[in-house]
Design a protein around this motif. Structure first.
Motif, PDB file in Angstrom:
ATOM      1  N   LEU A  79       0.830  -1.205   0.000  1.00  0.00           N
ATOM      2  CA  LEU A  79       0.000   0.000   0.000  1.00  0.00           C
ATOM      3  C   LEU A  79       0.867   1.258   0.000  1.00  0.00           C
ATOM      4  O   LEU A  79       0.556   2.240  -0.691  1.00  0.00           O
ATOM      5  N   VAL A  80       1.957   1.240   0.755  1.00  0.00           N
ATOM      6  CA  VAL A  80       2.876   2.387   0.777  1.00  0.00           C
ATOM      7  C   VAL A  80       3.485   2.608  -0.606  1.00  0.00           C
ATOM      8  O   VAL A  80       3.600   3.745  -1.077  1.00  0.00           O
ATOM      9  N   VAL A  81       3.863   1.527  -1.271  1.00  0.00           N
ATOM     10  CA  VAL A  81       4.416   1.654  -2.626  1.00  0.00           C
ATOM     11  C   VAL A  81       3.368   2.234  -3.574  1.00  0.00           C
ATOM     12  O   VAL A  81       3.679   3.097  -4.418  1.00  0.00           O
ATOM     13  N   THR A  82       2.129   1.782  -3.458  1.00  0.00           N
ATOM     14  CA  THR A  82       1.052   2.326  -4.298  1.00  0.00           C
ATOM     15  C   THR A  82       0.879   3.819  -4.081  1.00  0.00           C
ATOM     16  O   THR A  82       0.752   4.596  -5.045  1.00  0.00           O
ATOM     17  N   LEU A  83       0.867   4.243  -2.813  1.00  0.00           N
ATOM     18  CA  LEU A  83       0.720   5.671  -2.517  1.00  0.00           C
ATOM     19  C   LEU A  83       1.910   6.464  -3.058  1.00  0.00           C
ATOM     20  O   LEU A  83       1.739   7.567  -3.597  1.00  0.00           O
ATOM     21  N   GLU A  84       3.094   5.924  -2.925  1.00  0.00           N
ATOM     22  CA  GLU A  84       4.291   6.625  -3.403  1.00  0.00           C
ATOM     23  C   GLU A  84       4.273   6.776  -4.913  1.00  0.00           C
ATOM     24  O   GLU A  84       4.520   7.870  -5.445  1.00  0.00           O
ATOM     25  N   LEU A 231      -7.057  11.360 -11.522  1.00  0.00           N
ATOM     26  CA  LEU A 231      -6.253  10.896 -10.397  1.00  0.00           C
ATOM     27  C   LEU A 231      -6.780   9.572  -9.844  1.00  0.00           C
ATOM     28  O   LEU A 231      -5.993   8.687  -9.477  1.00  0.00           O
ATOM     29  N   ILE A 232      -8.092   9.434  -9.781  1.00  0.00           N
ATOM     30  CA  ILE A 232      -8.670   8.164  -9.327  1.00  0.00           C
ATOM     31  C   ILE A 232      -8.302   7.048 -10.310  1.00  0.00           C
ATOM     32  O   ILE A 232      -7.957   5.921  -9.900  1.00  0.00           O
ATOM     33  N   GLY A 233      -8.358   7.352 -11.598  1.00  0.00           N
ATOM     34  CA  GLY A 233      -7.923   6.363 -12.582  1.00  0.00           C
ATOM     35  C   GLY A 233      -6.450   6.025 -12.446  1.00  0.00           C
ATOM     36  O   GLY A 233      -6.037   4.880 -12.645  1.00  0.00           O
ATOM     37  N   LEU A 234      -5.628   7.035 -12.068  1.00  0.00           N
ATOM     38  CA  LEU A 234      -4.198   6.793 -11.877  1.00  0.00           C
ATOM     39  C   LEU A 234      -3.954   5.852 -10.703  1.00  0.00           C
ATOM     40  O   LEU A 234      -3.088   4.976 -10.771  1.00  0.00           O
ATOM     41  N   ILE A 235      -4.700   6.034  -9.607  1.00  0.00           N
ATOM     42  CA  ILE A 235      -4.546   5.155  -8.450  1.00  0.00           C
ATOM     43  C   ILE A 235      -4.830   3.712  -8.841  1.00  0.00           C
ATOM     44  O   ILE A 235      -4.113   2.773  -8.443  1.00  0.00           O
ATOM     45  N   LYS A 236      -5.867   3.504  -9.633  1.00  0.00           N
ATOM     46  CA  LYS A 236      -6.175   2.147 -10.072  1.00  0.00           C
ATOM     47  C   LYS A 236      -5.154   1.635 -11.085  1.00  0.00           C
ATOM     48  O   LYS A 236      -4.879   0.430 -11.133  1.00  0.00           O
ATOM     49  N   LEU A 249       0.394  -2.621  -4.002  1.00  0.00           N
ATOM     50  CA  LEU A 249      -0.702  -3.293  -3.310  1.00  0.00           C
ATOM     51  C   LEU A 249      -1.190  -4.510  -4.093  1.00  0.00           C
ATOM     52  O   LEU A 249      -1.301  -5.617  -3.545  1.00  0.00           O
ATOM     53  N   PHE A 250      -1.472  -4.318  -5.368  1.00  0.00           N
ATOM     54  CA  PHE A 250      -1.943  -5.442  -6.181  1.00  0.00           C
ATOM     55  C   PHE A 250      -0.850  -6.489  -6.347  1.00  0.00           C
ATOM     56  O   PHE A 250      -1.134  -7.694  -6.343  1.00  0.00           O
ATOM     57  N   GLY A 251       0.400  -6.048  -6.489  1.00  0.00           N
ATOM     58  CA  GLY A 251       1.500  -7.001  -6.609  1.00  0.00           C
ATOM     59  C   GLY A 251       1.658  -7.847  -5.361  1.00  0.00           C
ATOM     60  O   GLY A 251       1.912  -9.056  -5.442  1.00  0.00           O
ATOM     61  N   SER A 252       1.508  -7.228  -4.187  1.00  0.00           N
ATOM     62  CA  SER A 252       1.590  -7.988  -2.937  1.00  0.00           C
ATOM     63  C   SER A 252       0.449  -8.993  -2.831  1.00  0.00           C
ATOM     64  O   SER A 252       0.641 -10.127  -2.388  1.00  0.00           O
ATOM     65  N   VAL A 253      -0.747  -8.588  -3.251  1.00  0.00           N
ATOM     66  CA  VAL A 253      -1.891  -9.505  -3.228  1.00  0.00           C
ATOM     67  C   VAL A 253      -1.666 -10.670  -4.182  1.00  0.00           C
ATOM     68  O   VAL A 253      -1.938 -11.840  -3.842  1.00  0.00           O
ATOM     69  N   GLN A 254      -1.140 -10.378  -5.364  1.00  0.00           N
ATOM     70  CA  GLN A 254      -0.868 -11.442  -6.324  1.00  0.00           C
ATOM     71  C   GLN A 254       0.202 -12.398  -5.795  1.00  0.00           C
ATOM     72  O   GLN A 254       0.097 -13.617  -5.957  1.00  0.00           O
ATOM     73  N   SER A 255       1.237 -11.843  -5.175  1.00  0.00           N
ATOM     74  CA  SER A 255       2.305 -12.679  -4.632  1.00  0.00           C
ATOM     75  C   SER A 255       1.799 -13.583  -3.518  1.00  0.00           C
ATOM     76  O   SER A 255       2.093 -14.786  -3.474  1.00  0.00           O
ATOM     77  N   MET A 256       1.006 -13.015  -2.605  1.00  0.00           N
ATOM     78  CA  MET A 256       0.453 -13.831  -1.517  1.00  0.00           C
ATOM     79  C   MET A 256      -0.568 -14.831  -2.042  1.00  0.00           C
ATOM     80  O   MET A 256      -0.687 -15.937  -1.525  1.00  0.00           O
ATOM     81  N   GLY A 257      -1.301 -14.467  -3.096  1.00  0.00           N
ATOM     82  CA  GLY A 257      -2.261 -15.388  -3.684  1.00  0.00           C
ATOM     83  C   GLY A 257      -1.587 -16.590  -4.318  1.00  0.00           C
ATOM     84  O   GLY A 257      -2.128 -17.700  -4.297  1.00  0.00           O
ATOM     85  N   VAL A 273     -10.997  -3.378  -1.034  1.00  0.00           N
ATOM     86  CA  VAL A 273     -11.351  -2.459   0.046  1.00  0.00           C
ATOM     87  C   VAL A 273     -10.315  -1.348   0.173  1.00  0.00           C
ATOM     88  O   VAL A 273     -10.677  -0.173   0.372  1.00  0.00           O
ATOM     89  N   TRP A 274      -9.050  -1.670   0.029  1.00  0.00           N
ATOM     90  CA  TRP A 274      -8.025  -0.626   0.135  1.00  0.00           C
ATOM     91  C   TRP A 274      -8.135   0.377  -1.016  1.00  0.00           C
ATOM     92  O   TRP A 274      -7.978   1.583  -0.818  1.00  0.00           O
ATOM     93  N   TYR A 275      -8.414  -0.112  -2.236  1.00  0.00           N
ATOM     94  CA  TYR A 275      -8.610   0.812  -3.353  1.00  0.00           C
ATOM     95  C   TYR A 275      -9.848   1.675  -3.136  1.00  0.00           C
ATOM     96  O   TYR A 275      -9.859   2.870  -3.486  1.00  0.00           O
ATOM     97  N   LEU A 276     -10.901   1.099  -2.557  1.00  0.00           N
ATOM     98  CA  LEU A 276     -12.087   1.886  -2.233  1.00  0.00           C
ATOM     99  C   LEU A 276     -11.760   2.983  -1.217  1.00  0.00           C
ATOM    100  O   LEU A 276     -12.239   4.119  -1.338  1.00  0.00           O
TER     101      LEU A 276
END
Length: 326
Positions: A79-84, A231-236, A249-257, A273-276
């Motif tokens: 999530l921190v990487v996504t925000l950065e 900006l919302i499109g950029l976050i996604k 965030l998505f990469g971490s989810v994929q890795s754990m999945g 939920v985090w993207y929301l």
């Protein structure tokens, strides 16, 4: 003096009155019945209740695993990487968009042509293709240099050392975002009435002062909602940096999945939920920024969500009171 036949004497005349001859019955005005609205409301509430019941009771969602993963260190690091990445790309894209918009509106045909070509090119290339191309950029240019054009180079850089995964993600998203932001900024500037430009020029104000103090504040009323949408499109879109080996965030989810295949659904729910949460926070910020720049353009500032809630509750109580009285 004799009175005409059939006339009434002053003593026999009826006293004057202001009341009408017919009695008007007073009654309460009843609101118009709208059965269609109530039926539609009931149908929507039933559907929402069924959807919420399915989310809460379907064991396939594994809400216990969702709670386990939601605040795990791996997820929060992503999530921190996504925000950065989103923050740096948004700044780079907005600055590039302003420069491109001003170049598109300039009197130089060269600047207009370059700006139009850039916007056309980067709006045409899919973002995933751009990111993968930048990821393999070192295969085309192993070194980057600064010096005299077509002459000796003064400083040379190793591209493989400069192009980190974070740099590739930020540059790729920033270049793509600048193309869209330029059109948003250009549209906002063009939305300002031409009379504002003429009045500022008539006062002899410098061009920079005209833009920063007169044109830009009015253009921001149009720029802010459109750019926040970008900006919302950029976050996604940051979810695509997983393909350039950056664990957001998505990469971490994929890795754990991949490590825990039985938890794929709760992990995807965690990412959802985090993207929301992120997009909702941006939407709230958008509302207050729009409210700030609405000063002077409207007779009264739009109410805040808390003020709307209070007004709605007050109106609901009043309506219930009227319905009970009827």
């Amino acid at each position: 003096m004799s009175e005409p036949p059939g006339a009434l004497s002053v003593a026999e005349a009826p006293p004057p009155t202001d009341t009408p001859s017919k009695t008007v019955r007073s009654g309460r005005v009843r609101p118009l019945r709208r059965p269609g609205r109530w039926i539609a409301t009931a149908v929507v509430l039933v559907l929402v209740a069924q959807f919420a019941h399915g989310l809460a009771t379907n064991p396939f969602y594994q809400w216990d695993r969702f709670r386990y993963w939601f605040l795990r260190t791996t997820i929060l690091d992503g999530l921190v990487v996504t925000l950065e990445v989103a923050a740096l790309s948004a700044v780079l894209g907005l600055l590039g968009g302003v420069v491109l918009a001003l170049a598109r509106l300039s009197g130089s045909p060269v600047l207009r042509a370059v700006s139009w070509t850039y916007t056309w090119l980067f709006r045409s290339i899919p973002l995933i293709v751009l990111l993968i191309f930048l990821y393999n950029f070192s295969a085309l240019y192993r070194t980057l240099s600064l010096g005299v054009p077509f002459g000796p180079a003064f400083v040379t850089f190793d591209e493989s050392k400069l192009a980190t995964d974070l740099a590739i993600a930020v540059i790729g998203l920033g270049l793509n975002e600048a193309a869209y932001a330029s059109e948003v900024v250009r549209g906002g500037i063009l939305s300002v009435d031409q009379g504002q430009h003429e009045a500022a020029a008539a006062l002899g104000l410098p061009k920079g002062y005209q833009f920063s103090r007169i044109v830009l504040p009015q253009a921001l009323r149009s720029i802010v909602p459109n750019y926040v949408n970008q900006l919302i499109g950029l976050i996604k879109s940051t979810s695509l940096v997983f393909y350039v080996s950056l664990l957001d965030l998505f990469g971490s989810v994929q890795s754990m999945g991949a490590t825990y295949p039985g938890d794929i659904v709760p992990l995807l729910l965690v990412a959802t939920v985090w993207y929301l949460i992120l997009t909702s926070a941006v939407s709230v910020l958008q509302y207050y920024v729009e409210r700030y720049f609405a000063r002077g353009a409207t007779r009264a500032l739009p109410p805040t969500p808390l003020q709307r809630l209070r007004t709605g509750l007050g109106g609901l109580r009043e309506r219930i009171r009227r319905e009970a009285a009827v």
